[in-house]
Design an enzyme around this catalytic site. Structure first.
Site, PDB file in Angstrom:
ATOM      1  N   SER B  47      13.919  20.881  -2.664  1.00  0.00           N
ATOM      2  CA  SER B  47      14.085  22.096  -3.466  1.00  0.00           C
ATOM      3  C   SER B  47      14.134  23.363  -2.615  1.00  0.00           C
ATOM      4  O   SER B  47      14.883  24.282  -2.898  1.00  0.00           O
ATOM      5  CB  SER B  47      12.935  22.224  -4.464  1.00  0.00           C
ATOM      6  OG  SER B  47      12.832  21.057  -5.239  1.00  0.00           O
ATOM      7  N   GLU B  68      -0.914  22.698  -1.828  1.00  0.00           N
ATOM      8  CA  GLU B  68      -0.491  23.912  -1.140  1.00  0.00           C
ATOM      9  C   GLU B  68      -1.597  24.559  -0.320  1.00  0.00           C
ATOM     10  O   GLU B  68      -1.370  25.089   0.769  1.00  0.00           O
ATOM     11  CB  GLU B  68       0.068  24.931  -2.142  1.00  0.00           C
ATOM     12  CG  GLU B  68       1.350  24.492  -2.836  1.00  0.00           C
ATOM     13  CD  GLU B  68       1.130  23.495  -3.968  1.00  0.00           C
ATOM     14  OE1 GLU B  68      -0.038  23.308  -4.380  1.00  0.00           O
ATOM     15  OE2 GLU B  68       2.110  22.901  -4.436  1.00  0.00           O
ATOM     16  N   PHE B  93       3.358  29.185  -5.930  1.00  0.00           N
ATOM     17  CA  PHE B  93       2.279  28.381  -5.346  1.00  0.00           C
ATOM     18  C   PHE B  93       1.822  28.975  -4.008  1.00  0.00           C
ATOM     19  O   PHE B  93       0.636  28.966  -3.700  1.00  0.00           O
ATOM     20  CB  PHE B  93       2.735  26.926  -5.158  1.00  0.00           C
ATOM     21  CG  PHE B  93       3.347  26.329  -6.401  1.00  0.00           C
ATOM     22  CD1 PHE B  93       2.742  26.527  -7.643  1.00  0.00           C
ATOM     23  CD2 PHE B  93       4.517  25.602  -6.351  1.00  0.00           C
ATOM     24  CE1 PHE B  93       3.303  25.991  -8.795  1.00  0.00           C
ATOM     25  CE2 PHE B  93       5.088  25.063  -7.499  1.00  0.00           C
ATOM     26  CZ  PHE B  93       4.487  25.262  -8.728  1.00  0.00           C
ATOM     27  N   HIS B 119      12.337  30.192  -4.933  1.00  0.00           N
ATOM     28  CA  HIS B 119      12.193  30.246  -6.389  1.00  0.00           C
ATOM     29  C   HIS B 119      11.340  31.440  -6.833  1.00  0.00           C
ATOM     30  O   HIS B 119      10.534  31.352  -7.756  1.00  0.00           O
ATOM     31  CB  HIS B 119      11.611  28.930  -6.931  1.00  0.00           C
ATOM     32  CG  HIS B 119      12.489  27.732  -6.694  1.00  0.00           C
ATOM     33  ND1 HIS B 119      12.815  27.280  -5.431  1.00  0.00           N
ATOM     34  CD2 HIS B 119      13.104  26.889  -7.563  1.00  0.00           C
ATOM     35  CE1 HIS B 119      13.601  26.220  -5.526  1.00  0.00           C
ATOM     36  NE2 HIS B 119      13.801  25.965  -6.804  1.00  0.00           N
TER      37      HIS B 119
END
Lengths: 275, 336
Positions: B47, B68, B93, B119
């Site tokens: 991604s 994370e 995140f 994102h």
């Protein structure tokens, strides 16, 4: 096998430094003395026998690393670093004072000999895994040692790091759990169950050894075992006593953090010398 | 096929690559020559496109699973050994879930870690609020020692990635999901951290934008120009350290300033610009465009930029507003 003379040397050093920790706790107004004493014998074994370090070159890239993930044990760590000659021990007189390099959680940018700044629980262990992975990737031979508190194992990030350490088989890292049985609010098993702790680590891909964390022979053997293990990283679950060495502190959750008046200081020193 | 070229990398079909793809490609090329670079992700190799790094340098690629906080700690530790860790996950995140690890393990300890977060904003609009990130610029800006960059498009992202690898210390780059339109048609533009790019001069209004809003600011400025309004457009790609000189010049020359960001109006670009303007003591009309203390709704990114008035239509409308706005006259203004 630890020779009797070596064992005596470590025990004498541990006693001498416990006295210093009491002195600094007295002058600084209050410290996490209970945890500093439970971790103490393992730190003494590391700093006076195992760690390949050079206090004259605190940034020597090839030095072994030690990460005190239970950063509130900083007072005990600082006293050892001072004794090793990383800085002028007189600086410890200002422990906790405004502008001092020393607070209850040590800062790597202020205190020579501190490899990582810790304090917030669940941080040091992931950083130690990173150091071990970075070392291995670059073919560096140094070893990383890390100590977490048992209460710290309530943090999820400890288990994220354990999972990564098991996955990547970070056998150049030795992890200790200072299993003194208490977190701040009381017995770890009453607050949030940790047991079976060894089985948890084993399930995450580690080899778990359980020892008496105040027995230098057992500490020594466990460290040697961790160094020799090539298949799984080793966690040494060290059963310890909070406040070890001072009779009125031992096993008392109230001594997680505390200060000392003149009378208590003398009583504590007497207790340490008497043992 | 339009080329994109940095000092150490060349991409031959830049026109057909998204922002994230360029990022992944540039990082991979840098990694081939700079052996200190290691790439880390948390099950978002595909991604975020950091996964492009893996085939050629599997030893230096770490997929840490969906964890994370641990990734930020591990990156800090790797930096201690002299490596340059580059970590990628979604902005929400990186900046929120792992915030304390970024602050305590990376920034506080001055570790040389680069966070490339994808994102961001509402670029993953369909995923909903859990996957939008309209707070990261604000969070990252408050961490002492952190450099914060929001490139306008893919080509600028390539330059930004190269720049942060060269820069010592913690850096945060936020990019979108990867479908944003290009701003720059070629690589013939400067990129210097902390120095805004003036894309168009103007004297009536200044629009200061970052990220995907820059291309809309240019569009709005051109439309305004056709209506006889002279609009300056600044691509403020670096949120921290902010280009104070460019902001002050915009205030002096136009006295009407609009900031535009794919982010909350609290704490991001708009706040950073407002800090500079307030400290200058100069009066000007000022509007912050972005998410107005609200959670963004589900939708296609273009629709969302429109709804929240951070596309060309919204900017043009706001240009009209500030032209009518009053502000306190400043006696010494002409002397400055």
């Amino acid at each position: 096998m630890l020779k009797p003379a070596e064992k005596k040397k470590l025990a004498d050093k541990a006693r001498e430094l416990r006295e210093k920790i009491i002195e600094v706790t007295y002058t600084c107004g209050g410290a996490h003395v209970g945890g500093a004493f439970s971790q103490h014998d393992i730190l003494v074994a590391l700093y006076y026998k195992y760690l390949k370090i050079d206090p004259k070159r605190p940034q020597w890239p090839e030095r072994d690393r030690f990460v005190l993930s239970k950063g509130h044990g900083g007072i005990g760590h600082a006293v050892i670093l001072g004794d090793k000659g990383y800085f002028d021990e007189a600086l410890l007189d200002d422990f906790n004072k405004t502008g001092s390099p020393f607070g209850m959680h040590l800062d790597r940018l202020k205190v020579p000999g501190v490899d990582t700044s810790t304090g917030s629980l669940g941080h040091g262990f992931p950083m130690a895994v990173g150091i071990a992975l970075g070392a291995r990737l670059q073919g560096k031979k140094f070893r990383t040692y890390c100590m977490v508190g048992d209460g710290e194992c309530h943090e999820g990030s400890v288990w994220e790091a354990a999972m990564a350490g098991g996955h990547y088989k970070v056998t150049n890292l030795t992890l200790f759990v200072d299993r003194n049985g208490f977190c701040l609010d009381g017995d770890t098993e009453e607050i949030m169950t940790l047991e079976p702790l060894d089985a948890k680590f084993e399930a995450f891909g580690w080899r778990a050894l359980t020892i008496d964390g105040h027995d230098f022979a057992q500490i020594d053997e466990a460290i040697l075992t961790s160094q020799a293990e090539k298949e799984r990283p080793v966690v040494i679950i060290a059963n310890t006593i909070k406040g070890k060495g001072v009779d009125f502190m031992e096993g008392q959750t109230a001594w997680h953090y505390g200060g000392l008046d003149d009378q208590m200081k003398e009583k504590a020193l007497k207790s340490i010398r008497g043992k | 096929m339009a080329k994109a070229q940095g000092l150490t990398w060349t991409i031959s079909d830049a026109d057909h690559m998204t922002q994230a793809e360029i990022y992944g490609e540039v990082l991979t090329q840098i990694g081939k020559t700079n052996k200190k670079v290691v790439a880390l992700t948390t099950d978002l190799a595909k991604s975020t496109k950091i996964g492009k790094f893996q085939p050629d340098m599997p030893d230096r690629f770490f997929n840490l699973g969906i964890a994370e906080a641990n990734m930020m700690g591990i990156a800090s530790g790797m930096a201690e050994t002299g490596l340059i860790p580059v970590v990628s996950t979604f902005a929400v995140f990186a900046s929120l879930r792992a915030a304390e690890f970024v602050r305590t393990d990376i920034c506080y300890q001055q570790r040389n870690v680069k966070i490339i977060a994808t994102h961001s904003g509402t670029s993953f609009g369909q995923a909903g609020t859990t996957h939008h990130c309209t707070e990261d610029l604000s969070v990252m800006r408050t961490f002492a020692g952190m450099t914060v960059i929001a490139p306008a498009d893919a080509r600028e992202t390539g330059k930004a990635v190269e720049a942060v690898i060269e820069r010592d210390g913690p850096c945060y780059i936020r990019i979108g999901r990867g479908f944003e339109p290009p701003l720059y048609k070629d690589m013939d533009f400067e990129f210097e951290i902390g120095k805004a790019n003036q894309l168009k001069d103007g004297t009536d209004v200044a629009v200061i934008a970052c990220g995907p809003c820059v291309v809309h600011a240019v569009d709005a400025a051109q439309q305004a120009e056709a209506q006889g309004v002279s609009v300056r457009v600044l691509n403020m790609h670096t949120i921290k350290p902010i280009d104070e000189e460019a902001i002050l010049a915009a205030v002096m020359d136009t006295r009407r300033v609009i900031t535009v960001e794919d982010h909350s109006v609290i704490g991001g670009l708009g706040s950073a610009v407002a800090d500079v303007i307030a400290a200058s003591g100069k009066g000007c009309a000022f509007r912050k465009l972005g998410y107005q203390d609200e959670y963004s709704i589900v939708g296609y990114p273009d629709d969302l930029l429109h709804k929240y008035k951070i596309d060309a239509d919204g900017i043009l409308e706001t240009i009209g507003e500030v032209l009518k706005a009053d502000f306190e006259e400043d006696e010494d203004w002409e002397d400055e």
